[in-house]
Design a protein around this motif. Sequence first.
Motif, PDB file in Angstrom:
ATOM      1  N   VAL A  99      24.322 -56.794   3.046  1.00 12.11           N
ATOM      2  CA  VAL A  99      24.898 -56.261   4.284  1.00 12.11           C
ATOM      3  C   VAL A  99      24.771 -57.288   5.403  1.00 12.11           C
ATOM      4  N   ILE A 100      25.894 -57.541   6.055  1.00 10.57           N
ATOM      5  CA  ILE A 100      25.928 -58.368   7.267  1.00 10.57           C
ATOM      6  C   ILE A 100      26.199 -57.438   8.436  1.00 10.57           C
ATOM      7  N   SER A 101      25.352 -57.487   9.462  1.00  9.21           N
ATOM      8  CA  SER A 101      25.477 -56.529  10.561  1.00  9.21           C
ATOM      9  C   SER A 101      25.157 -57.192  11.892  1.00  9.21           C
ATOM     10  N   THR A 102      25.688 -56.591  12.951  1.00  8.79           N
ATOM     11  CA  THR A 102      25.206 -56.906  14.299  1.00  8.79           C
ATOM     12  C   THR A 102      23.945 -56.077  14.539  1.00  8.79           C
ATOM     13  N   GLN A 103      23.391 -56.194  15.735  1.00 12.95           N
ATOM     14  CA  GLN A 103      22.128 -55.530  16.029  1.00 12.95           C
ATOM     15  C   GLN A 103      22.229 -54.013  16.090  1.00 12.95           C
ATOM     16  N   LEU A 104      23.445 -53.454  15.956  1.00 10.19           N
ATOM     17  CA  LEU A 104      23.572 -52.003  16.035  1.00 10.19           C
ATOM     18  C   LEU A 104      22.737 -51.292  14.974  1.00 10.19           C
ATOM     19  N   ILE A 105      22.477 -51.960  13.835  1.00  7.69           N
ATOM     20  CA  ILE A 105      21.726 -51.319  12.765  1.00  7.69           C
ATOM     21  C   ILE A 105      20.253 -51.189  13.115  1.00  7.69           C
ATOM     22  N   GLU A 106      19.809 -51.912  14.151  1.00  7.16           N
ATOM     23  CA  GLU A 106      18.404 -51.855  14.549  1.00  7.16           C
ATOM     24  C   GLU A 106      18.074 -50.595  15.334  1.00  7.16           C
ATOM     25  N   ALA A 107      19.080 -49.878  15.764  1.00  8.81           N
ATOM     26  CA  ALA A 107      18.873 -48.749  16.682  1.00  8.81           C
ATOM     27  C   ALA A 107      18.800 -47.432  15.915  1.00  8.81           C
TER      28      ALA A 107
ATOM     29  N   THR B 247      11.482 -57.245  15.733  1.00  4.19           N
ATOM     30  CA  THR B 247      10.592 -56.176  15.276  1.00  4.19           C
ATOM     31  C   THR B 247      11.392 -54.949  14.860  1.00  4.19           C
ATOM     32  N   GLN B 248      12.427 -54.620  15.621  1.00  3.80           N
ATOM     33  CA  GLN B 248      13.285 -53.502  15.245  1.00  3.80           C
ATOM     34  C   GLN B 248      13.999 -53.786  13.919  1.00  3.80           C
ATOM     35  N   ALA B 249      14.416 -55.030  13.722  1.00  3.01           N
ATOM     36  CA  ALA B 249      15.049 -55.398  12.451  1.00  3.01           C
ATOM     37  C   ALA B 249      14.075 -55.203  11.301  1.00  3.01           C
ATOM     38  N   ALA B 250      12.815 -55.563  11.537  1.00  7.12           N
ATOM     39  CA  ALA B 250      11.800 -55.390  10.491  1.00  7.12           C
ATOM     40  C   ALA B 250      11.628 -53.924  10.116  1.00  7.12           C
ATOM     41  N   GLY B 251      11.964 -53.037  11.038  1.00  3.11           N
ATOM     42  CA  GLY B 251      11.883 -51.609  10.750  1.00  3.11           C
ATOM     43  C   GLY B 251      12.923 -51.131   9.765  1.00  3.11           C
ATOM     44  N   ARG B 252      13.886 -51.982   9.389  1.00  4.69           N
ATOM     45  CA  ARG B 252      14.873 -51.637   8.346  1.00  4.69           C
ATOM     46  C   ARG B 252      14.434 -52.208   6.991  1.00  4.69           C
ATOM     47  N   CYS B 253      13.193 -52.667   6.906  1.00  7.48           N
ATOM     48  CA  CYS B 253      12.701 -53.337   5.698  1.00  7.48           C
ATOM     49  C   CYS B 253      11.446 -52.610   5.198  1.00  7.48           C
TER      50      CYS B 253
ATOM     51  N   PHE C 251      41.505 -58.065  16.404  1.00  8.23           N
ATOM     52  CA  PHE C 251      42.311 -58.377  17.587  1.00  8.23           C
ATOM     53  C   PHE C 251      43.241 -59.544  17.311  1.00  8.23           C
ATOM     54  N   PRO C 252      44.409 -59.542  17.947  1.00 12.49           N
ATOM     55  CA  PRO C 252      45.336 -60.656  17.780  1.00 12.49           C
ATOM     56  C   PRO C 252      44.873 -61.877  18.564  1.00 12.49           C
ATOM     57  N   GLY C 253      45.185 -63.049  18.055  1.00  9.23           N
ATOM     58  CA  GLY C 253      44.911 -64.277  18.803  1.00  9.23           C
ATOM     59  C   GLY C 253      43.436 -64.608  18.863  1.00  9.23           C
ATOM     60  N   GLU C 254      43.115 -65.582  19.709  1.00  8.47           N
ATOM     61  CA  GLU C 254      41.736 -66.039  19.887  1.00  8.47           C
ATOM     62  C   GLU C 254      41.082 -65.244  21.011  1.00  8.47           C
ATOM     63  N   MET C 255      39.936 -64.656  20.721  1.00  5.50           N
ATOM     64  CA  MET C 255      39.194 -63.926  21.736  1.00  5.50           C
ATOM     65  C   MET C 255      38.037 -64.777  22.247  1.00  5.50           C
ATOM     66  N   ARG C 256      37.617 -64.526  23.483  1.00  2.00           N
ATOM     67  CA  ARG C 256      36.477 -65.243  24.054  1.00  2.00           C
ATOM     68  C   ARG C 256      35.202 -64.882  23.296  1.00  2.00           C
ATOM     69  N   PRO C 257      34.269 -65.830  23.158  1.00  2.12           N
ATOM     70  CA  PRO C 257      33.025 -65.525  22.450  1.00  2.12           C
ATOM     71  C   PRO C 257      32.287 -64.321  23.034  1.00  2.12           C
ATOM     72  N   GLU C 258      32.304 -64.167  24.364  1.00  2.00           N
ATOM     73  CA  GLU C 258      31.554 -63.066  24.954  1.00  2.00           C
ATOM     74  C   GLU C 258      32.137 -61.705  24.583  1.00  2.00           C
ATOM     75  N   ASP C 259      33.395 -61.697  24.114  1.00  3.70           N
ATOM     76  CA  ASP C 259      33.988 -60.440  23.700  1.00  3.70           C
ATOM     77  C   ASP C 259      33.399 -59.934  22.387  1.00  3.70           C
ATOM     78  N   PHE C 260      32.622 -60.779  21.726  1.00  2.00           N
ATOM     79  CA  PHE C 260      32.082 -60.398  20.426  1.00  2.00           C
ATOM     80  C   PHE C 260      30.598 -60.082  20.487  1.00  2.00           C
ATOM     81  N   ILE C 261      30.024 -60.040  21.661  1.00  2.00           N
ATOM     82  CA  ILE C 261      28.600 -59.735  21.761  1.00  2.00           C
ATOM     83  C   ILE C 261      28.374 -58.282  21.390  1.00  2.00           C
ATOM     84  N   GLY C 262      27.326 -58.016  20.609  1.00  2.00           N
ATOM     85  CA  GLY C 262      26.946 -56.643  20.277  1.00  2.00           C
ATOM     86  C   GLY C 262      27.413 -56.211  18.921  1.00  2.00           C
TER      87      GLY C 262
END
Length: 724
Positions: free
Chosen positions: A507-515, A535-541, A713-724
Motif C-alpha cells: 500500500v502506498i498512501s498519503t498521511q491520511l492513513i495515520e489518522a 509515531t502515528q505511522a508506527a501505529g499502523r504497524c 486533474f488535467p495538465g500540470e498541477m502545482r506541487p502544493e496542490d498535492f499536499i495531504g
Amino acid sequence: MDDIYAHTKDGSGPESWQKLDEHLDKVAQMAATFASSFDAAEWGYLLGLLHDVGKYSINFQKRLTGEKQQHVDHKGMGARLLQDRASAFGRIGAYCVAGHHVGLPDYNGTDNGHSLEKTVRGAASFPEDRTNPLLGRDDPELPFPIHSPFQASFFTRMLFSTLVDADFLDTEAFMDGVRHSWRTPGPSLEVLTAALDAKLATFAASGRINELRAEILAACRAKASLAPGLFSLTVPTGGGKTLTSMAFALDHARLHGKRRVIYVIPYTSVIEQNARVFREIFPANSVVEHHSTFDASKVFDREDHARESAEARRHRLACENWDAPVVVTTSVQFFESLFSFKPSRCRKLHNLADSVIILDEAQMLPVDFMVPCLRALEELTENYGASVVLCTATQPALRKEDFACGLDGLGDDRELAPDPQRMHEAFKRTELVDLGELALAEVAEMVREREQVLCIVNTRKRAAELFELVRDEPGARHLSALMCPAHRSKRLEEIREMLAGGEPCRVISTQLIEAGVDVSFPEVVREMAGLDSITQAAGRCNREGELDGAAPVGVFTPVEGVARAFSGPAGHTGSVLRTPDVDPFSPEAIRHYFTLHYWLEKDRLDSKRILEHLNNDRGEWYFRKAGKAFRLIENTMVPVVIPYDERAEKLVRDLHYAEHPGGILRQLQQYTVQVYDGQFAALDQAGGIEWVADTYAVLCGMEFHDEMFGLTFPGEMRPEDFIG
C-alpha cells in the motif's frame, strides 16, 4: 405610537405582530440565562433589553408597515446609549449591540462601514417618550477579574454569543413556531454514561493489550473528580483513547455539573468515523456532527418538513448553536468560531462554557495560530467553567515550562493516563530504523521486495509517482484524499482482507492513513516528516502486538527532497534522532521534538498577528480584521461529487429533480471530494464538471477518475496542490 413592534409576518391579525417590549424582555431573559453559565447574567439581561431599542423609531415602524421601503438602522441607538456610559460595560456592550446583525465590528476603519465609531456616530437619539432601560442602573460588575485586553475582548465575544443566540431563538419562536418546536433537549449525560458503560462491558478483558486498555480506562475515570481545568491524556496508539476520553468527559461532566462534551478532531474522515461510533452507542438526539462536509444547516431546505425525521430536524438545528449533549466537530470549525466576528458562527460560543472539550490529536494544533489558540483555551478553562483535555499518542510540549507561550496549569498532576512512560514501554510494538537517503526508485524496490508493507509519503504527488512504480505488483493499492469516502472505505476493506488472509498487500498512501485508520501491517516505511507523524505511522504497524518482537518502521529521506511544508518538522525530527540513547517513540523524545518545533518556529506562533487586533488596552478592538485573518486553511476548497457507483449515480439523478435536496445531499457526503480552487478550475475548464440544479458540482468526465488514484486533474498541477 402606542403599539410599537419588533417583527411582523404574513397575515393581518394581532398574532402576526410581535410587540417590541415583549421581544426585548424575552431576549433579555434568555441572554441572561445563557450568560449565567459564566456568571454574567446581568450583562446578558441588559444587552437583551437594549439590542433593539432602535426599533422604537418612527421610521422603523413605518418600515414594518410598508410605508417606508429603504433600510432603517436599528442597532446604532442601543450602541450609542451604551457607548455614552464611558465605562467598560458601555464599551463592551456597544460592540455587542452594534454587531448583533452584521457581526462584531472593528473599533473604526473602512470595512464596509462596519465600525463601532461610525455606527454610534450615525445613530439616532433615544426617543424622549420612552424610558431608557439604563436609567438609574449602575454598571454590572465584572464576573471575574480581567487582567488583559485579550480577556476583555474574549468576554465581549462570549456576551455577543449569548445576545445573538437569544435574539435568533426568540425571533424564530415568533416567526416560525413549528421550526422552533423542533428544538428539544437531548438525553441527559447520565443516560449517555449508562449507554457507554453498557458498551464498554461488552469488550474482551483477556489478552495483554486489552488488559492495558482496561487499566488506562480505569485510571482516567478515577481522575474524573479532579478540579476542572486543563488536562492531558497521553495514550499510545491502539490504547483506546476515543472511548476512554469520552468516558472521562462524561464522568467529569456529571461530577462537576458540566453541560455537554465537545469532541474536536483535525480530520474530517476521523470525525465521520468517531461520530458513527458514538451514534451506535448513544441514544437518538445525542450527537451533533458539525463540519464543512456535513453542515446540516446549509443542506436542508425549509420546505422539506414531511421527509425529515424528528432526529434529523433536531440535528440540523443543533448545528446552529451546539445545543446538544455531544458535539463532534473539526479543529477548523472550533477555533475559527472562537475568533469569528459573524453572528452565525458566534451563536454557539456560549455553549462552550461549562463544557468538557476534548482536543483529539492535540499535536495538530496549528503552529501559525498557536498563541491565540492557547490563550483562548486558557480563557475557557479559567473564566468560563470549561475543562479541556489534550488527547493524543504524541503529547505536544504545550506547558509553560516547555516554552514561554505555553499553557499555565498543565502540570504532571493533570495527566489522566497512568504513567505514560510505562504505558509506552508496555505498548511498544515497533522500532524505528533509519534508512538514510533513498531515491524514489529505491523506495519502490523496497516495496516490491516485501509481501506486506505500508509506505507513507508526504504529498499526493509523491504517492502517485511511487505507486506508478509498483502498481503492477500483486496486492498494490493506493490511498489518497482524492478518493471519496466510499472509495477509500472499499479500498481499506480490501486491504484488511488481504492482510488477514496473508495475501500480498503493498500500500502506498498519503498521511491520511495515520489518522485513526484501524489497519495493522508487519512493516511500515515512512518518508521523513514530523516525529508525531512518524509515531502515528508506527501505529499502523503490529497494532495488536500480533508479531513476536518489535516490527520495523523504516524512515527515509528522499534524494528528491522533502516538500517545503514538511521540511521544518523533518529537520526537527532529524535533531531528535541524532540524540544518543533515546527511544524516538518515547514521551521524552516527543517532548524534545515539540520543544524544538515550537521554539525554532516561535516567529510563526501568531504569524497573522491575531492578538494585536484584540489586545488594545483602550478597548479599540478589531474583531473583523482578526476574524478574517484567522483562517486555518488559507486555500479555499470546493466539494465535488463523484458518481463512484450505482448508488451515487442514482442520487445524482435524483438531485436533478429534487425540490428539496437536503436528504440527498446528506447521502452524497460519502461521494464527495474537497479540491483546491486551482484544481477545480482545471477540471471545470476541461469540461469535467457538470452543475446540477445550477448549484452542485458533479464530476461528469469520468476520464478524470481512476480506480487506483481517485480524482485526477488535467495538465500540470502545482506541487502544493498535492499536499495531504
